[in-house]
Design a protein around this motif. Structure first.
Motif, PDB file in Angstrom:
ATOM      1  N   ALA A  93       5.003  39.759  69.985  1.00 31.61           N
ATOM      2  CA  ALA A  93       5.455  41.063  69.064  1.00 31.61           C
ATOM      3  C   ALA A  93       4.955  42.073  69.671  1.00 31.61           C
ATOM      4  O   ALA A  93       5.569  42.978  69.506  1.00 31.61           O
ATOM      5  CB  ALA A  93       4.680  40.489  67.792  1.00 31.61           C
ATOM      6  N   SER A  94       3.889  42.102  70.628  1.00 32.22           N
ATOM      7  CA  SER A  94       3.417  43.099  71.301  1.00 32.22           C
ATOM      8  C   SER A  94       4.667  43.849  72.205  1.00 32.22           C
ATOM      9  O   SER A  94       4.934  44.986  72.742  1.00 32.22           O
ATOM     10  CB  SER A  94       2.112  43.080  71.971  1.00 32.22           C
ATOM     11  OG  SER A  94       1.138  43.091  70.908  1.00 32.22           O
ATOM     12  N   LEU A  95       4.947  42.499  73.006  1.00 28.90           N
ATOM     13  CA  LEU A  95       6.039  42.929  74.125  1.00 28.90           C
ATOM     14  C   LEU A  95       7.323  43.332  73.503  1.00 28.90           C
ATOM     15  O   LEU A  95       7.925  44.530  74.048  1.00 28.90           O
ATOM     16  CB  LEU A  95       6.238  41.569  74.854  1.00 28.90           C
ATOM     17  CG  LEU A  95       5.179  41.339  76.011  1.00 28.90           C
ATOM     18  CD1 LEU A  95       5.417  40.165  76.340  1.00 28.90           C
ATOM     19  CD2 LEU A  95       5.039  42.244  76.994  1.00 28.90           C
ATOM     20  N   GLN A  96       7.921  42.900  72.267  1.00 31.89           N
ATOM     21  CA  GLN A  96       8.935  43.344  71.477  1.00 31.89           C
ATOM     22  C   GLN A  96       8.679  44.813  71.069  1.00 31.89           C
ATOM     23  O   GLN A  96       9.644  45.513  71.310  1.00 31.89           O
ATOM     24  CB  GLN A  96       9.043  42.461  70.481  1.00 31.89           C
ATOM     25  CG  GLN A  96       9.633  40.859  71.167  1.00 31.89           C
ATOM     26  CD  GLN A  96       9.937  39.832  69.975  1.00 31.89           C
ATOM     27  OE1 GLN A  96       9.199  39.878  69.058  1.00 31.89           O
ATOM     28  NE2 GLN A  96      10.479  38.693  70.296  1.00 31.89           N
ATOM     29  N   HIS A  97       7.570  45.056  70.736  1.00 34.77           N
ATOM     30  CA  HIS A  97       7.336  46.546  70.097  1.00 34.77           C
ATOM     31  C   HIS A  97       7.355  47.518  71.269  1.00 34.77           C
ATOM     32  O   HIS A  97       7.903  48.499  71.189  1.00 34.77           O
ATOM     33  CB  HIS A  97       5.785  46.537  69.579  1.00 34.77           C
ATOM     34  CG  HIS A  97       5.437  47.847  68.853  1.00 34.77           C
ATOM     35  ND1 HIS A  97       6.104  48.166  67.643  1.00 34.77           N
ATOM     36  CD2 HIS A  97       4.421  48.646  69.550  1.00 34.77           C
ATOM     37  CE1 HIS A  97       5.523  49.571  67.674  1.00 34.77           C
ATOM     38  NE2 HIS A  97       4.450  49.869  68.605  1.00 34.77           N
ATOM     39  N   PHE A  98       6.941  47.170  72.288  1.00 36.60           N
ATOM     40  CA  PHE A  98       6.775  47.725  73.576  1.00 36.60           C
ATOM     41  C   PHE A  98       8.474  48.219  74.050  1.00 36.60           C
ATOM     42  O   PHE A  98       8.542  49.214  74.495  1.00 36.60           O
ATOM     43  CB  PHE A  98       6.088  47.113  74.616  1.00 36.60           C
ATOM     44  CG  PHE A  98       6.018  47.867  76.351  1.00 36.60           C
ATOM     45  CD1 PHE A  98       5.570  48.985  76.418  1.00 36.60           C
ATOM     46  CD2 PHE A  98       7.056  47.277  76.952  1.00 36.60           C
ATOM     47  CE1 PHE A  98       5.553  49.615  77.760  1.00 36.60           C
ATOM     48  CE2 PHE A  98       7.127  47.913  78.395  1.00 36.60           C
ATOM     49  CZ  PHE A  98       6.368  49.162  78.669  1.00 36.60           C
ATOM     50  N   GLN A  99       9.080  46.954  74.081  1.00 39.23           N
ATOM     51  CA  GLN A  99      10.519  47.052  74.331  1.00 39.23           C
ATOM     52  C   GLN A  99      11.010  47.989  73.382  1.00 39.23           C
ATOM     53  O   GLN A  99      12.039  48.635  74.094  1.00 39.23           O
ATOM     54  CB  GLN A  99      11.187  45.722  74.406  1.00 39.23           C
ATOM     55  CG  GLN A  99      12.676  45.736  74.812  1.00 39.23           C
ATOM     56  CD  GLN A  99      13.061  44.288  74.763  1.00 39.23           C
ATOM     57  OE1 GLN A  99      12.423  43.233  74.398  1.00 39.23           O
ATOM     58  NE2 GLN A  99      13.991  43.830  75.572  1.00 39.23           N
ATOM     59  N   GLN A 100      11.065  48.033  72.116  1.00 41.22           N
ATOM     60  CA  GLN A 100      11.816  48.802  71.261  1.00 41.22           C
ATOM     61  C   GLN A 100      11.321  50.566  71.572  1.00 41.22           C
ATOM     62  O   GLN A 100      12.224  51.115  71.548  1.00 41.22           O
ATOM     63  CB  GLN A 100      11.320  48.528  69.870  1.00 41.22           C
ATOM     64  CG  GLN A 100      11.957  47.258  69.277  1.00 41.22           C
ATOM     65  CD  GLN A 100      11.281  46.674  67.997  1.00 41.22           C
ATOM     66  OE1 GLN A 100      10.367  47.515  67.435  1.00 41.22           O
ATOM     67  NE2 GLN A 100      11.881  45.579  67.385  1.00 41.22           N
ATOM     68  N   HIS A 101      10.084  50.722  71.672  1.00 43.66           N
ATOM     69  CA  HIS A 101       9.633  51.969  72.053  1.00 43.66           C
ATOM     70  C   HIS A 101       9.868  52.587  73.400  1.00 43.66           C
ATOM     71  O   HIS A 101       9.963  53.564  73.502  1.00 43.66           O
ATOM     72  CB  HIS A 101       8.195  52.226  71.650  1.00 43.66           C
ATOM     73  CG  HIS A 101       7.909  52.199  70.264  1.00 43.66           C
ATOM     74  ND1 HIS A 101       7.843  51.004  69.421  1.00 43.66           N
ATOM     75  CD2 HIS A 101       7.708  53.274  69.322  1.00 43.66           C
ATOM     76  CE1 HIS A 101       7.730  51.189  68.227  1.00 43.66           C
ATOM     77  NE2 HIS A 101       7.454  52.641  68.246  1.00 43.66           N
ATOM     78  N   THR A 102      10.188  51.758  74.332  1.00 46.16           N
ATOM     79  CA  THR A 102      10.512  52.065  75.764  1.00 46.16           C
ATOM     80  C   THR A 102      12.108  51.880  76.000  1.00 46.16           C
ATOM     81  O   THR A 102      12.463  51.877  77.235  1.00 46.16           O
ATOM     82  CB  THR A 102       9.809  51.839  76.647  1.00 46.16           C
ATOM     83  OG1 THR A 102       9.922  50.320  76.655  1.00 46.16           O
ATOM     84  CG2 THR A 102       8.121  52.024  76.429  1.00 46.16           C
ATOM     85  N   ALA A 103      13.075  51.385  74.967  1.00 48.82           N
ATOM     86  CA  ALA A 103      14.242  51.200  74.875  1.00 48.82           C
ATOM     87  C   ALA A 103      15.011  52.011  76.147  1.00 48.82           C
ATOM     88  O   ALA A 103      15.872  51.743  76.758  1.00 48.82           O
ATOM     89  CB  ALA A 103      14.845  50.953  73.829  1.00 48.82           C
ATOM     90  N   PRO A 104      15.002  53.582  75.892  1.00 45.24           N
ATOM     91  CA  PRO A 104      15.922  54.154  76.593  1.00 45.24           C
ATOM     92  C   PRO A 104      15.579  54.040  78.223  1.00 45.24           C
ATOM     93  O   PRO A 104      16.470  54.330  78.956  1.00 45.24           O
ATOM     94  CB  PRO A 104      15.577  55.618  76.013  1.00 45.24           C
ATOM     95  CG  PRO A 104      14.969  55.385  74.950  1.00 45.24           C
ATOM     96  CD  PRO A 104      14.050  54.000  74.914  1.00 45.24           C
TER      97      PRO A 104
END
Length: 163
Positions: A93-104
């Protein structure tokens, strides 16, 4: 902070090296290992695999890490209070959260691509781009050339038999 002490931005070089080594040993030890044979599942390294490796790293007791020569930052090793399955879910979940916030910037994708490329190099195989770029079928010109060559040989054989 991305949960239970996992802060990707604060990984030190040793954490990155340890994660890469774990992936190399587990799935890319040689040319016949799972990561090479089943490259469609490992290109790029799935986020779930990264979460699994980070969970394993976080559960290595300090005494084992010291005696085995592993250097695991205590920044990612404080999840030992949680059951392994729960901590894997939290890290994922932390990695997915990281992915969402750094998506650009596609940072997690770049990390997973880099892990894959490094692992293939470790296994001693060609980069996947070279393999995928290679022709997988014989083109029509090659067939036509082979047929022409066969016809010429047949014609030569007929002429030799007549003489």
């Amino acid at each position: 902070m991305l949960g239970i002490g996992l802060d990707i931005e604060d990984w030190d070089l040793q954490d990155r090296i340890t994660a890469k080594k774990a992936i190399n040993i587990m799935w890319f030890a040689n040319r016949n290992d799972e990561g090479i044979i089943y490259y469609t599942y490992f290109n790029p390294i799935p986020t779930e695999v990264v979460a699994l490796v980070l969970t394993a790293m976080s559960h290595i007791p300090s005494s084992v890490a010291l005696t085995s020569g592993l250097k695991v930052s205590r920044k990612i090793s404080n999840s030992h209070q949680l059951p392994t399955v729960l901590s894997t879910k939290v890290i994922l979940a932390s990695l997915q959260h990281f992915q969402q916030h750094t998506a650009p910037y596609k940072l997690l994708e770049k990390i997973c691509d880099n892990l894959h490329d490094t692992a293939r190099f470790h296994a001693g195989v060609e980069p996947l781009a070279m393999i995928l770029a290679a022709p997988h079928r014989i083109n029509n010109n090659a067939f036509e050339d082979a047929i022409r060559e066969y016809q010429l040989e047949e014609q030569d054989n007929v002429e030799d038999n007549e003489s």
